[in-house]
Scaffold this motif. Structure first.
Motif, PDB file in Angstrom:
ATOM      1  N   LYS A 128       2.099   5.597   2.199  1.00 21.11           N
ATOM      2  CA  LYS A 128       3.021   6.694   1.922  1.00 21.11           C
ATOM      3  C   LYS A 128       4.114   6.603   2.981  1.00 21.11           C
ATOM      4  O   LYS A 128       3.853   6.707   4.168  1.00 21.11           O
ATOM      5  CB  LYS A 128       2.320   8.055   2.017  1.00 21.11           C
ATOM      6  N   LEU A 129       5.347   6.377   2.539  1.00 28.02           N
ATOM      7  CA  LEU A 129       6.484   6.259   3.428  1.00 28.02           C
ATOM      8  C   LEU A 129       7.442   7.407   3.131  1.00 28.02           C
ATOM      9  O   LEU A 129       7.864   7.580   1.989  1.00 28.02           O
ATOM     10  CB  LEU A 129       7.181   4.913   3.211  1.00 28.02           C
ATOM     11  N   THR A 130       7.754   8.191   4.151  1.00 31.50           N
ATOM     12  CA  THR A 130       8.611   9.363   3.960  1.00 31.50           C
ATOM     13  C   THR A 130       9.952   9.143   4.652  1.00 31.50           C
ATOM     14  O   THR A 130       9.993   8.716   5.804  1.00 31.50           O
ATOM     15  CB  THR A 130       7.939  10.632   4.521  1.00 31.50           C
ATOM     16  N   VAL A 131      11.020   9.425   3.913  1.00 30.10           N
ATOM     17  CA  VAL A 131      12.378   9.354   4.466  1.00 30.10           C
ATOM     18  C   VAL A 131      12.985  10.748   4.429  1.00 30.10           C
ATOM     19  O   VAL A 131      12.532  11.627   3.686  1.00 30.10           O
ATOM     20  CB  VAL A 131      13.260   8.348   3.700  1.00 30.10           C
ATOM     21  N   THR A 132      14.020  10.939   5.230  1.00 25.24           N
ATOM     22  CA  THR A 132      14.674  12.242   5.300  1.00 25.24           C
ATOM     23  C   THR A 132      16.181  12.066   5.411  1.00 25.24           C
ATOM     24  O   THR A 132      16.674  11.018   5.815  1.00 25.24           O
ATOM     25  CB  THR A 132      14.149  13.061   6.494  1.00 25.24           C
ATOM     26  N   ALA A 133      16.877  13.109   5.037  1.00 33.02           N
ATOM     27  CA  ALA A 133      18.330  13.195   5.215  1.00 33.02           C
ATOM     28  C   ALA A 133      18.610  14.600   5.738  1.00 33.02           C
ATOM     29  O   ALA A 133      19.262  15.408   5.098  1.00 33.02           O
ATOM     30  CB  ALA A 133      19.071  12.931   3.912  1.00 33.02           C
ATOM     31  N   GLY A 134      18.031  14.915   6.872  1.00 39.02           N
ATOM     32  CA  GLY A 134      18.186  16.265   7.425  1.00 39.02           C
ATOM     33  C   GLY A 134      16.971  17.098   7.100  1.00 39.02           C
ATOM     34  O   GLY A 134      15.877  16.788   7.527  1.00 39.02           O
ATOM     35  N   ASP A 135      17.167  18.128   6.282  1.00 38.68           N
ATOM     36  CA  ASP A 135      16.065  19.017   5.914  1.00 38.68           C
ATOM     37  C   ASP A 135      15.461  18.698   4.555  1.00 38.68           C
ATOM     38  O   ASP A 135      14.659  19.460   4.039  1.00 38.68           O
ATOM     39  CB  ASP A 135      16.532  20.475   5.918  1.00 38.68           C
ATOM     40  N   ILE A 136      15.846  17.568   3.961  1.00 39.46           N
ATOM     41  CA  ILE A 136      15.267  17.163   2.681  1.00 39.46           C
ATOM     42  C   ILE A 136      14.450  15.890   2.914  1.00 39.46           C
ATOM     43  O   ILE A 136      14.851  15.020   3.682  1.00 39.46           O
ATOM     44  CB  ILE A 136      16.353  16.946   1.593  1.00 39.46           C
ATOM     45  N   PHE A 137      13.280  15.812   2.295  1.00 46.43           N
ATOM     46  CA  PHE A 137      12.381  14.684   2.477  1.00 46.43           C
ATOM     47  C   PHE A 137      12.021  14.091   1.123  1.00 46.43           C
ATOM     48  O   PHE A 137      11.987  14.798   0.120  1.00 46.43           O
ATOM     49  CB  PHE A 137      11.092  15.136   3.187  1.00 46.43           C
ATOM     50  N   HIS A 138      11.719  12.790   1.129  1.00 42.37           N
ATOM     51  CA  HIS A 138      11.250  12.127  -0.084  1.00 42.37           C
ATOM     52  C   HIS A 138      10.130  11.165   0.314  1.00 42.37           C
ATOM     53  O   HIS A 138      10.282  10.384   1.254  1.00 42.37           O
ATOM     54  CB  HIS A 138      12.376  11.348  -0.766  1.00 42.37           C
ATOM     55  N   ALA A 139       9.038  11.217  -0.412  1.00 41.42           N
ATOM     56  CA  ALA A 139       7.896  10.344  -0.136  1.00 41.42           C
ATOM     57  C   ALA A 139       7.830   9.243  -1.185  1.00 41.42           C
ATOM     58  O   ALA A 139       7.925   9.501  -2.388  1.00 41.42           O
ATOM     59  CB  ALA A 139       6.602  11.146  -0.132  1.00 41.42           C
ATOM     60  N   PHE A 140       7.681   8.012  -0.714  1.00 34.52           N
ATOM     61  CA  PHE A 140       7.456   6.852  -1.562  1.00 34.52           C
ATOM     62  C   PHE A 140       5.977   6.485  -1.428  1.00 34.52           C
ATOM     63  O   PHE A 140       5.441   6.436  -0.327  1.00 34.52           O
ATOM     64  CB  PHE A 140       8.294   5.656  -1.094  1.00 34.52           C
ATOM     65  N   TYR A 141       5.344   6.207  -2.562  1.00 37.78           N
ATOM     66  CA  TYR A 141       3.941   5.807  -2.563  1.00 37.78           C
ATOM     67  C   TYR A 141       3.827   4.372  -3.053  1.00 37.78           C
ATOM     68  O   TYR A 141       4.415   4.018  -4.072  1.00 37.78           O
ATOM     69  CB  TYR A 141       3.112   6.744  -3.452  1.00 37.78           C
ATOM     70  N   PHE A 142       3.095   3.569  -2.314  1.00 36.78           N
ATOM     71  CA  PHE A 142       2.882   2.164  -2.659  1.00 36.78           C
ATOM     72  C   PHE A 142       1.389   1.881  -2.641  1.00 36.78           C
ATOM     73  O   PHE A 142       0.635   2.488  -1.879  1.00 36.78           O
ATOM     74  CB  PHE A 142       3.551   1.240  -1.630  1.00 36.78           C
ATOM     75  N   LYS A 143       0.970   0.936  -3.488  1.00 34.36           N
ATOM     76  CA  LYS A 143      -0.402   0.425  -3.455  1.00 34.36           C
ATOM     77  C   LYS A 143      -0.291  -1.089  -3.510  1.00 34.36           C
ATOM     78  O   LYS A 143       0.172  -1.644  -4.505  1.00 34.36           O
ATOM     79  CB  LYS A 143      -1.211   0.931  -4.643  1.00 34.36           C
ATOM     80  N   GLN A 144      -0.694  -1.734  -2.416  1.00 40.20           N
ATOM     81  CA  GLN A 144      -0.688  -3.182  -2.397  1.00 40.20           C
ATOM     82  C   GLN A 144      -2.044  -3.675  -2.857  1.00 40.20           C
ATOM     83  O   GLN A 144      -3.086  -3.304  -2.318  1.00 40.20           O
ATOM     84  CB  GLN A 144      -0.353  -3.736  -1.020  1.00 40.20           C
ATOM     85  N   SER A 145      -2.012  -4.535  -3.879  1.00 40.85           N
ATOM     86  CA  SER A 145      -3.244  -5.055  -4.469  1.00 40.85           C
ATOM     87  C   SER A 145      -4.080  -5.808  -3.434  1.00 40.85           C
ATOM     88  O   SER A 145      -3.541  -6.349  -2.460  1.00 40.85           O
ATOM     89  CB  SER A 145      -2.918  -5.985  -5.624  1.00 40.85           C
ATOM     90  N   ALA A 146      -5.386  -5.850  -3.678  1.00 44.07           N
ATOM     91  CA  ALA A 146      -6.307  -6.560  -2.791  1.00 44.07           C
ATOM     92  C   ALA A 146      -6.318  -8.043  -3.120  1.00 44.07           C
ATOM     93  O   ALA A 146      -6.008  -8.455  -4.250  1.00 44.07           O
ATOM     94  CB  ALA A 146      -7.710  -5.982  -2.960  1.00 44.07           C
ATOM     95  N   LYS A 147      -6.704  -8.834  -2.135  1.00 42.86           N
ATOM     96  CA  LYS A 147      -6.844 -10.270  -2.354  1.00 42.86           C
ATOM     97  C   LYS A 147      -8.017 -10.513  -3.288  1.00 42.86           C
ATOM     98  O   LYS A 147      -9.078  -9.908  -3.135  1.00 42.86           O
ATOM     99  CB  LYS A 147      -7.085 -10.973  -1.020  1.00 42.86           C
ATOM    100  N   LYS A 148      -7.839 -11.409  -4.221  1.00 41.59           N
ATOM    101  CA  LYS A 148      -8.916 -11.693  -5.184  1.00 41.59           C
ATOM    102  C   LYS A 148      -9.750 -12.849  -4.747  1.00 41.59           C
ATOM    103  O   LYS A 148      -9.413 -13.727  -4.067  1.00 41.59           O
ATOM    104  CB  LYS A 148      -8.320 -11.981  -6.547  1.00 41.59           C
TER     105      LYS A 148
END
Length: 148
Positions: A128-148
């Motif tokens: 979960k990576l969160t960025v901001t532009a002052g008082d507003i925030f946005h969260a990006f969610y990523f799932k990196q696959s596992a090695k097979k």
């Protein structure tokens, strides 16, 4: 002496009324200062798969770039994965790059680039990576696959 006591009782009431009146302004600048910010709008042209609002990243790694269309200057706020919180130190309140060994995030004005190294583990890596532009925030969610 009684006049002084009466005066000191009225002072908190007067300050409360003044504070309440100062917050009732309909001025747009005041509303924005109080947190009435438009949601950040981010887009990517990368061909990505999303599952449960998370961007799926290949186990071999990869890079994904996002552009914010309604805020011109953003910076990194926080990053979390599994039970780990990555402490993003802020120089003068703004951090534009963060490298956590298995992922790296760079933001320049309204462009965010997130790079993932290969996942050698048999377990999926969420981020979960969160960025901001002052008082507003946005969260990006990523799932990196596992090695097979």
């Amino acid at each position: 002496m009684e006049l002084k006591t009466k005066k000191s009782r009225n002072w908190p009431i007067a300050m409360t009324i003044f504070a309440a009146l100062s917050f009732t302004s309909c001025n747009e600048d005041v509303e924005r200062a109080l947190g009435d910010w438009d949601e950040m709008i981010w887009k990517t042209e990368a061909q990505t798969t999303q599952k449960d609002d998370a961007y799926i990243i290949d186990a071999n790694g990869g890079k994904i770039t996002f552009t914010c269309s309604n805020y011109s200057d953003s910076w990194l706020s926080s990053a979390d994965s599994l039970d780990k919180h990555y402490y993003i130190t802020h120089e003068y309140g703004i951090t534009r790059s963060y490298d956590a060994n298995w992922f790296k995030a760079d933001i320049n004005e309204n462009v965010l680039k997130v790079t993932f190294k290969a996942n050698p583990n048999p377990v999926e890596r969420p981020l979960k990576l969160t960025v901001t532009a002052g008082d507003i925030f946005h969260a990006f969610y990523f799932k990196q696959s596992a090695k097979k």
